[in-house]
Design an enzyme around this catalytic site. Sequence first.
Site, PDB file in Angstrom:
ATOM      1  N   PRO A  48      21.186   6.239  -4.252  1.00 11.63           N
ATOM      2  CA  PRO A  48      20.038   7.144  -4.299  1.00 11.63           C
ATOM      3  C   PRO A  48      19.612   7.659  -2.934  1.00 11.63           C
ATOM      4  O   PRO A  48      19.946   7.086  -1.898  1.00 11.63           O
ATOM      5  CB  PRO A  48      18.942   6.272  -4.913  1.00 11.63           C
ATOM      6  CG  PRO A  48      19.301   4.884  -4.477  1.00 11.63           C
ATOM      7  CD  PRO A  48      20.808   4.835  -4.475  1.00 11.63           C
ATOM      8  N   SER A 103      18.220  -0.160  20.172  1.00 11.55           N
ATOM      9  CA  SER A 103      19.650  -0.338  20.427  1.00 11.55           C
ATOM     10  C   SER A 103      20.080  -1.800  20.413  1.00 11.55           C
ATOM     11  O   SER A 103      21.276  -2.089  20.432  1.00 11.55           O
ATOM     12  CB  SER A 103      20.026   0.296  21.774  1.00 11.55           C
ATOM     13  OG  SER A 103      19.293  -0.293  22.833  1.00 11.55           O
ATOM     14  N   ARG A 142      25.468  -1.764   5.750  1.00  4.28           N
ATOM     15  CA  ARG A 142      25.497  -0.535   4.954  1.00  4.28           C
ATOM     16  C   ARG A 142      26.805  -0.427   4.174  1.00  4.28           C
ATOM     17  O   ARG A 142      26.824   0.001   3.019  1.00  4.28           O
ATOM     18  CB  ARG A 142      25.317   0.679   5.859  1.00  4.28           C
ATOM     19  CG  ARG A 142      25.249   1.980   5.062  1.00  4.28           C
ATOM     20  CD  ARG A 142      25.212   3.203   5.938  1.00  4.28           C
ATOM     21  NE  ARG A 142      25.355   4.407   5.115  1.00  4.28           N
ATOM     22  CZ  ARG A 142      25.705   5.586   5.586  1.00  4.28           C
ATOM     23  NH1 ARG A 142      25.929   5.757   6.879  1.00  4.28           N
ATOM     24  NH2 ARG A 142      25.828   6.623   4.764  1.00  4.28           N
TER      25      ARG A 142
END
Length: 335
Positions: A168, A258, A73
Amino acid sequence: MVMIHIFLTVMVVGGVSLFPETAEAIVMGPSMQKLTWHYYKVYNTCENAENFVRHQVEIFYKNDKSIAPKLLRLLYSDCFVSGCDASVLLEGPNSEKMAPQNRGLGGFVLIDKIKIVLEQRCPGVVSCADILNLATRDAVHLAGAPSYPVFTGRRDGLTSDKQTVDLPSPSISWDQAMSYFKSRGLNVLDMATLLGSHSMGRTHCSYVVDRLYNYNKTGKPSPTMNKYFLSEMAKQCPPRTRKGQTDPLVYLNPDSGSNHSFTSSFYSRILSNKSVLEVDQQLLYNDDTKQISKEFSEGFEDFRKSFALSMSKMGAINVLTKTEGEIRKDCRHIN
């Protein structure tokens, strides 16, 4: 056949050579030509730079497997805004990391640690932009992705402005998403592939509640969402009825959870209408991305090879090289 079509697309876009034995992709398009494979070894400035990065990532990953989606990310947030110049790492009240879209970014501690090690070994040589790209590659490889080549030689940006952050919403339409990726020099295969990064990691319920309770402002849930999955998600993400209400985190791919493992089950969930984010589910609403999703759900190696190519392309967006920018001594501050 679709598989052959996708494979040929991967082979020819940007002048690509794929090595099936290692699932590595080498991109020699215009943007990549500014970078060099094993830059620090070729120019004898820090021969073991990539080994130093990999070692620190391996140590960190043993204690925190969530570092893989965090770095993915972080790299996306860097490259898609002002290019892969590590501007997202800079501190400041108005820096990119302060933009609402970048809430919850992580991975900074590991980047800092790697930078400290490299400054001890090779002072003023390895850029933060290269560190972020290399560390992301190594972390996602540990999670199950291919160890694709990262071309290096990037330099670090001198500015970071939250007003430039145009990432976005995860609720945008397919057409809007495609337009956004195209504006960064990426194609439909890249978009379908890079959204596969959501095979691991978490997101806040605030990005999901509209799908659950007020899809397109209808006051109803998304009509395409699997009803059993809708019920499961509603338990984790109750309606937001008051200001200051807690905003829980949910797994983007409940199948990996996880473990934060890199798998193609993300695409199987799309085909079953069990995507957490609307932007992911919309891969089913276009013939091309629907076919790609089918191929990736059935062939994990196809996904891995395409991921290698698309990550290499993303890592070359608007890079700074030669005398542009600088080599930061501290990734959080310009020199």
